[in-house]
Write a protein that holds these residues in place. Sequence first.
Motif, PDB file in Angstrom:
ATOM      1  N   ASP A 219       0.858  -1.188   0.000  1.00 18.72           N
ATOM      2  CA  ASP A 219       0.000   0.000   0.000  1.00 18.72           C
ATOM      3  C   ASP A 219       0.899   1.244   0.000  1.00 18.72           C
ATOM      4  N   PHE A 220       1.116   1.791  -1.194  1.00 16.81           N
ATOM      5  CA  PHE A 220       2.007   2.951  -1.298  1.00 16.81           C
ATOM      6  C   PHE A 220       1.390   4.191  -0.660  1.00 16.81           C
ATOM      7  N   THR A 221       0.076   4.270  -0.634  1.00 20.90           N
ATOM      8  CA  THR A 221      -0.588   5.443  -0.057  1.00 20.90           C
ATOM      9  C   THR A 221      -0.495   5.434   1.461  1.00 20.90           C
ATOM     10  N   ALA A 222      -0.842   4.302   2.062  1.00 18.28           N
ATOM     11  CA  ALA A 222      -0.784   4.187   3.525  1.00 18.28           C
ATOM     12  C   ALA A 222       0.619   3.883   4.022  1.00 18.28           C
ATOM     13  N   ARG A 223       1.522   3.576   3.081  1.00 21.14           N
ATOM     14  CA  ARG A 223       2.907   3.246   3.414  1.00 21.14           C
ATOM     15  C   ARG A 223       2.969   2.046   4.354  1.00 21.14           C
TER      16      ARG A 223
ATOM     17  N   SER B 215       1.194 -13.539  12.830  1.00 14.92           N
ATOM     18  CA  SER B 215       1.987 -13.377  11.611  1.00 14.92           C
ATOM     19  C   SER B 215       1.219 -12.637  10.529  1.00 14.92           C
ATOM     20  N   SER B 216      -0.116 -12.694  10.571  1.00 18.14           N
ATOM     21  CA  SER B 216      -0.934 -11.937   9.618  1.00 18.14           C
ATOM     22  C   SER B 216      -0.986 -10.496  10.109  1.00 18.14           C
ATOM     23  N   ARG B 217      -0.305  -9.611   9.401  1.00 18.02           N
ATOM     24  CA  ARG B 217      -0.086  -8.274   9.948  1.00 18.02           C
ATOM     25  C   ARG B 217       0.251  -7.303   8.830  1.00 18.02           C
ATOM     26  N   SER B 218       0.443  -6.057   9.191  1.00 23.84           N
ATOM     27  CA  SER B 218       0.990  -5.080   8.248  1.00 23.84           C
ATOM     28  C   SER B 218       2.165  -4.390   8.923  1.00 23.84           C
ATOM     29  N   VAL B 219       3.136  -4.019   8.118  1.00 21.54           N
ATOM     30  CA  VAL B 219       4.378  -3.426   8.619  1.00 21.54           C
ATOM     31  C   VAL B 219       4.570  -2.065   7.965  1.00 21.54           C
ATOM     32  N   PRO B 220       5.018  -1.058   8.726  1.00 22.06           N
ATOM     33  CA  PRO B 220       5.281   0.251   8.121  1.00 22.06           C
ATOM     34  C   PRO B 220       6.327   0.149   7.007  1.00 22.06           C
ATOM     35  N   MET B 221       6.127   0.912   5.952  1.00 24.62           N
ATOM     36  CA  MET B 221       7.045   0.895   4.819  1.00 24.62           C
ATOM     37  C   MET B 221       7.833   2.203   4.782  1.00 24.62           C
ATOM     38  N   ALA B 222       9.118   2.116   5.067  1.00 21.15           N
ATOM     39  CA  ALA B 222       9.976   3.291   5.047  1.00 21.15           C
ATOM     40  C   ALA B 222      10.051   3.862   3.635  1.00 21.15           C
TER      41      ALA B 222
ATOM     42  N   LEU C 222      10.683  -0.216  -4.148  1.00 15.82           N
ATOM     43  CA  LEU C 222       9.599  -1.063  -4.656  1.00 15.82           C
ATOM     44  C   LEU C 222       8.883  -0.412  -5.831  1.00 15.82           C
ATOM     45  N   SER C 223       8.714   0.902  -5.770  1.00 12.61           N
ATOM     46  CA  SER C 223       8.073   1.612  -6.879  1.00 12.61           C
ATOM     47  C   SER C 223       8.911   1.492  -8.148  1.00 12.61           C
ATOM     48  N   ASP C 224      10.229   1.637  -8.010  1.00 16.38           N
ATOM     49  CA  ASP C 224      11.128   1.487  -9.160  1.00 16.38           C
ATOM     50  C   ASP C 224      11.072   0.072  -9.718  1.00 16.38           C
ATOM     51  N   LEU C 225      11.012  -0.910  -8.806  1.00 14.19           N
ATOM     52  CA  LEU C 225      10.950  -2.307  -9.242  1.00 14.19           C
ATOM     53  C   LEU C 225       9.660  -2.564 -10.027  1.00 14.19           C
TER      54      LEU C 225
END
Length: 353
Positions: free
Chosen positions: A211-215, A236-243, A250-253
């Motif tokens: 989720d690029f918007t919520a990071r 283990s089912s979770r979400s992790v903050p994206m630095a 990831l966007s470039d990839l």
Amino acid sequence: MDTTVVGLRPDPVSSYTTSTDVTDGLNRRQAEEAFAKVRSADRPPTADTSSRITVELAGEALKSSLEIRGRRKSHKLTVASDLKNHLAPFFDDRALSEITPDDVERYIRVKSKTLAMKTIRNHVNTLHSIFEIGVRKSWCASNPVKVADRPQIKKSETRIRFLDQPQLDTLIAGTFPDDVFGTIESTLYLTAAMTGLRQGELLGLRWRDVDFTARRVRVVSPYVRGEFDETKSIDSSRSVPMASHVGQALSDLRDRSHYSAPGDLVFCHPETGHPLDRSKLTRRFAKALAANELPKVTFHELRHTFGTRMAAAGVPIRTIQQWMGHADMKTTQIYAHYSPTDNEADTIDAAFS
């Protein structure tokens, strides 16, 4: 002359043919053998049958039990591997009822010469389950694993291995082989170290989970032992903050990938879109470390890089537990030594001044 008695039907048993040329159905001998097998399968094992039940045969019963109970494929494959490659060859044709706690301890001593203690402990756990099946089915009177001395894993909480920040920077900035896999390595290692995701969670990550918007990066369906599985535990089912650094990589990839649809894998094989081979990934990671003259760590230990960095930054241990998907807080406590303290050293200085 016809000897058939009028009014009587032929005996159905005596009318069976015993000819070996019969091709339609079973002849009498075959029918009797089949019936005997059915009868014997329904009977509880006698003392004589029980004496022939080996670890291998009881292990097959355990595998069937796991299948019925709907255990994960990864667990079933692990049990099958333990049985085929280690337990069955070691105990060979010995009956369950003949195996003693001393035999279990001998297995541990022999295997400790070539295998990690954690691996041996997993084998012993499988053996324990096999004997529990044996006790329930009266193939043996007791479970010798219960009273045998089991391997203990000594955990030194201050000796976990990981890459520190300069070492991680060196890895990410390093040069990688000029092939299709080399085009994703840097982003893969960066994401692993800065999200704390397990290897299977990374291999099962899809673009819709980023989720690029919520990071945030959501962990939904890890790729483990050749299939997309449920997460390791409820936590283990979770979400992790994206630095931001990870988000940009990831966007470039995604921009240069041929597989960028929401349902496509983020870290797929660049040419086929299929999941990456775990063993090949492990070897590539080891080569990348060697090429950049970095310490030998496993791919999994990139999680320790995340855990130690988060603790050093002052993130509460409970939050780190949630981000890393640990079911037990004790697992996360290994990072507590890296947490900053509030003037504790100054307090000791003042006390001895």
